[in-house]
Design a protein around this motif. Structure first.
Motif, PDB file in Angstrom:
ATOM      1  N   SER A   1       2.026  11.737  -1.451  1.00 37.46           N
ATOM      2  CA  SER A   1       2.001  11.121  -3.197  1.00 37.46           C
ATOM      3  C   SER A   1       0.549  11.563  -3.196  1.00 37.46           C
ATOM      4  CB  SER A   1       1.964   9.599  -2.834  1.00 37.46           C
ATOM      5  OG  SER A   1       2.317   9.327  -4.676  1.00 37.46           O
ATOM      6  N   ALA A   2       0.849  11.518  -5.147  1.00 33.33           N
ATOM      7  CA  ALA A   2      -0.855  12.030  -5.055  1.00 33.33           C
ATOM      8  C   ALA A   2      -1.054  10.321  -5.426  1.00 33.33           C
ATOM      9  CB  ALA A   2      -0.451  11.718  -6.707  1.00 33.33           C
ATOM     10  N   GLY A   3      -0.662   8.868  -5.292  1.00 34.48           N
ATOM     11  CA  GLY A   3      -0.592   7.834  -5.335  1.00 34.48           C
ATOM     12  C   GLY A   3      -1.074   6.774  -4.081  1.00 34.48           C
ATOM     13  N   PHE A   4      -1.481   8.143  -2.607  1.00 35.42           N
ATOM     14  CA  PHE A   4      -1.361   7.692  -1.733  1.00 35.42           C
ATOM     15  C   PHE A   4      -2.904   6.842  -1.365  1.00 35.42           C
ATOM     16  CE2 PHE A   4      -3.805   8.457   2.441  1.00 35.42           C
ATOM     17  CZ  PHE A   4      -2.917   7.257   3.136  1.00 35.42           C
ATOM     18  N   GLY A   5      -3.168   5.582  -0.812  1.00 34.24           N
ATOM     19  CA  GLY A   5      -4.006   4.636  -0.421  1.00 34.24           C
ATOM     20  C   GLY A   5      -3.732   3.250  -1.525  1.00 34.24           C
ATOM     21  N   GLN A   6      -3.593   3.892  -2.852  1.00 28.00           N
ATOM     22  CA  GLN A   6      -3.324   2.854  -3.863  1.00 28.00           C
ATOM     23  C   GLN A   6      -2.457   1.920  -3.780  1.00 28.00           C
ATOM     24  OE1 GLN A   6      -1.235   4.906  -7.404  1.00 28.00           O
ATOM     25  NE2 GLN A   6      -3.537   5.868  -8.008  1.00 28.00           N
ATOM     26  N   TRP A   7      -2.933   0.152  -3.736  1.00 30.19           N
ATOM     27  CA  TRP A   7      -2.853  -0.601  -3.661  1.00 30.19           C
ATOM     28  C   TRP A   7      -2.511  -1.901  -4.390  1.00 30.19           C
ATOM     29  CZ3 TRP A   7      -5.694  -5.796  -3.536  1.00 30.19           C
ATOM     30  CH2 TRP A   7      -6.600  -5.099  -3.192  1.00 30.19           C
ATOM     31  N   GLU A   8      -1.844  -3.066  -4.367  1.00 31.45           N
ATOM     32  CA  GLU A   8      -2.014  -4.009  -5.409  1.00 31.45           C
ATOM     33  C   GLU A   8      -0.979  -5.026  -4.616  1.00 31.45           C
ATOM     34  OE1 GLU A   8      -0.043  -5.019  -8.980  1.00 31.45           O
ATOM     35  OE2 GLU A   8       0.930  -2.883  -9.014  1.00 31.45           O
ATOM     36  N   SER A   9      -1.784  -6.279  -4.844  1.00 27.08           N
ATOM     37  CA  SER A   9      -1.279  -7.661  -4.316  1.00 27.08           C
ATOM     38  C   SER A   9      -0.641  -8.890  -4.687  1.00 27.08           C
ATOM     39  CB  SER A   9      -2.664  -8.300  -4.318  1.00 27.08           C
ATOM     40  OG  SER A   9      -3.639  -8.493  -5.198  1.00 27.08           O
ATOM     41  N   PHE A  10      -0.656  -9.491  -4.645  1.00 28.30           N
ATOM     42  CA  PHE A  10       0.366 -10.161  -5.475  1.00 28.30           C
ATOM     43  C   PHE A  10       0.488 -12.344  -4.282  1.00 28.30           C
ATOM     44  CE2 PHE A  10       2.520  -6.275  -5.341  1.00 28.30           C
ATOM     45  CZ  PHE A  10       2.969  -6.365  -6.331  1.00 28.30           C
ATOM     46  N   VAL A  11       0.682 -12.743  -4.952  1.00 26.27           N
ATOM     47  CA  VAL A  11       0.818 -14.144  -4.252  1.00 26.27           C
ATOM     48  C   VAL A  11       2.270 -14.916  -4.388  1.00 26.27           C
ATOM     49  CG1 VAL A  11      -0.412 -16.726  -3.834  1.00 26.27           C
ATOM     50  CG2 VAL A  11      -1.429 -15.235  -4.625  1.00 26.27           C
ATOM     51  N   LEU A  12       2.699 -14.728  -3.178  1.00 24.98           N
ATOM     52  CA  LEU A  12       3.900 -15.494  -3.001  1.00 24.98           C
ATOM     53  C   LEU A  12       4.356 -16.607  -2.658  1.00 24.98           C
ATOM     54  CD1 LEU A  12       4.463 -12.713  -3.348  1.00 24.98           C
ATOM     55  CD2 LEU A  12       6.381 -12.832  -1.938  1.00 24.98           C
ATOM     56  N   SER A  13       5.093 -17.137  -2.956  1.00 20.37           N
ATOM     57  CA  SER A  13       4.946 -19.561  -2.663  1.00 20.37           C
ATOM     58  C   SER A  13       6.413 -19.605  -2.435  1.00 20.37           C
ATOM     59  CB  SER A  13       4.066 -19.924  -3.958  1.00 20.37           C
ATOM     60  OG  SER A  13       4.269 -20.385  -4.679  1.00 20.37           O
ATOM     61  N   GLU A  14       6.569 -20.782  -1.954  1.00 18.47           N
ATOM     62  CA  GLU A  14       7.365 -21.061  -2.252  1.00 18.47           C
ATOM     63  C   GLU A  14       7.874 -22.147  -3.369  1.00 18.47           C
ATOM     64  OE1 GLU A  14       7.742 -25.547  -0.791  1.00 18.47           O
ATOM     65  OE2 GLU A  14       6.509 -24.210   0.354  1.00 18.47           O
ATOM     66  N   THR A  15       7.150 -22.428  -4.477  1.00 16.94           N
ATOM     67  CA  THR A  15       7.267 -22.636  -5.392  1.00 16.94           C
ATOM     68  C   THR A  15       6.802 -21.595  -7.001  1.00 16.94           C
ATOM     69  OG1 THR A  15       4.603 -22.865  -5.902  1.00 16.94           O
ATOM     70  CG2 THR A  15       5.562 -24.867  -5.068  1.00 16.94           C
TER      71      THR A  15
ATOM     72  N   VAL B   1       0.605  -1.432  -0.323  1.00 13.86           N
ATOM     73  CA  VAL B   1      -0.251   0.032  -0.324  1.00 13.86           C
ATOM     74  C   VAL B   1       0.879   1.511   0.255  1.00 13.86           C
ATOM     75  CG1 VAL B   1      -1.424   0.744   1.259  1.00 13.86           C
ATOM     76  CG2 VAL B   1      -1.834  -1.177   1.345  1.00 13.86           C
ATOM     77  N   ASN B   2       0.815   2.165  -0.477  1.00 17.36           N
ATOM     78  CA  ASN B   2       1.273   3.612  -1.028  1.00 17.36           C
ATOM     79  C   ASN B   2       0.624   3.973   0.643  1.00 17.36           C
ATOM     80  OD1 ASN B   2       2.116   6.054  -1.759  1.00 17.36           O
ATOM     81  ND2 ASN B   2       1.877   6.135  -2.706  1.00 17.36           N
TER      82      ASN B   2
ATOM     83  N   ILE C   1      -9.134  -2.479   1.164  1.00 13.00           N
ATOM     84  CA  ILE C   1      -8.358  -3.891  -0.097  1.00 13.00           C
ATOM     85  C   ILE C   1      -9.327  -5.358   0.359  1.00 13.00           C
ATOM     86  CG2 ILE C   1      -6.210  -5.507   0.889  1.00 13.00           C
ATOM     87  CD1 ILE C   1      -5.132  -3.231   1.751  1.00 13.00           C
ATOM     88  N   TRP C   2      -9.170  -5.738  -1.098  1.00 10.82           N
ATOM     89  CA  TRP C   2      -9.782  -7.405  -1.065  1.00 10.82           C
ATOM     90  C   TRP C   2      -9.665  -8.078  -0.428  1.00 10.82           C
ATOM     91  CZ3 TRP C   2      -8.267 -12.061  -2.894  1.00 10.82           C
ATOM     92  CH2 TRP C   2      -9.393 -13.429  -2.524  1.00 10.82           C
ATOM     93  N   TRP C   3      -9.554  -9.258   0.655  1.00 12.94           N
ATOM     94  CA  TRP C   3      -8.242  -9.861   1.546  1.00 12.94           C
ATOM     95  C   TRP C   3      -8.805 -11.256   0.914  1.00 12.94           C
ATOM     96  CZ3 TRP C   3      -3.417  -9.249   3.382  1.00 12.94           C
ATOM     97  CH2 TRP C   3      -4.075  -7.745   3.813  1.00 12.94           C
ATOM     98  N   PRO C   4      -8.673 -12.052   0.612  1.00 15.73           N
ATOM     99  CA  PRO C   4      -8.933 -14.417   0.952  1.00 15.73           C
ATOM    100  C   PRO C   4      -9.866 -13.963   2.114  1.00 15.73           C
ATOM    101  CG  PRO C   4      -6.662 -13.913   0.355  1.00 15.73           C
ATOM    102  CD  PRO C   4      -7.102 -12.178   1.144  1.00 15.73           C
ATOM    103  N   VAL C   5      -9.066 -13.864   3.323  1.00 17.89           N
ATOM    104  CA  VAL C   5      -9.512 -14.066   4.445  1.00 17.89           C
ATOM    105  C   VAL C   5     -10.644 -13.112   5.230  1.00 17.89           C
ATOM    106  CG1 VAL C   5      -8.969 -14.868   6.310  1.00 17.89           C
ATOM    107  CG2 VAL C   5      -7.509 -15.598   5.004  1.00 17.89           C
TER     108      VAL C   5
END
Length: 171
Positions: free
Chosen positions: A89-103, A83-84, A152-156
């Motif tokens: 910043s003009a982008g304050f509050g913008q966010w991006e999600s990623f899935v990180l894994s061992e694979t 999250v910014n 923010i969308w959360w999977p849980v």
């Protein structure tokens, strides 16, 4: 050879390290200063940390205004949100999600002024991060993980939280 991909957030880079696999397993170089610098990673990392968490544990949104972080997943799988948090910043509050894994072995470079949070999707996960400064609890900020203005969308739906994360400030 590593691959560096720009994201929608200014200064945030997704890094895909090269790996070698054979019948014995795999080998991954998770950091090489010269290779990373050639891909635009200028941070001078001085501290490494890990957190080990169980399924549905959510940590964050934490950050500070000085530290670069290089985040990866050593074991398991987690959903990472960046999250910014730079209020200038003009982008304050913008966010991006990623899935990180061992694979997938992806890494995310997070600049100062950005917060990060993650929720564990596997039974257990090891969250690894390199930092460009020594950890300073008094310089940290914490935003509420479910602030409706960040949307923010959360999977849980009902994550396991620390007191710090339950009481973070609203944007």
């Amino acid at each position: 050879m590593i691959k560096a991909v720009k994201t929608t957030l200014e200064g945030v880079i997704k890094i895909i390290p090269d790996s070698f696999e054979d019948f014995r397993g795999c080998y991954v170089e998770i950091y090489n200063k010269d290779l990373y610098k050639a891909r635009g990673v200028e941070a001078d990392f001085i501290q490494d940390d890990i957190s080990v968490s169980s399924k549905h544990v959510l940590r964050g949104i934490h950050g500070d205004n000085e530290t670069w972080k290089l985040v990866s997943c050593l074991l398991g799988r987690f959903y990472l949100v960046v999250v910014n948090c730079d209020e200038q910043s003009a982008g304050f509050g913008q966010w991006e999600s990623f899935v990180l894994s061992e694979t997938n072995r992806h890494q995310i470079l997070i600049p100062p002024g950005f917060g990060n949070a993650h929720v564990v999707l596997s039974d257990q996960a090891i969250f690894h991060y390199k930092q460009s400064t020594y950890y300073n609890p008094s310089g940290q900020f914490t935003y509420k993980w479910d602030d409706p203005r960040l949307n923010i969308w959360w999977p849980v739906k009902n994550p396991l939280l620390s007191q710090r994360d339950e009481t973070g400030k609203l944007v």
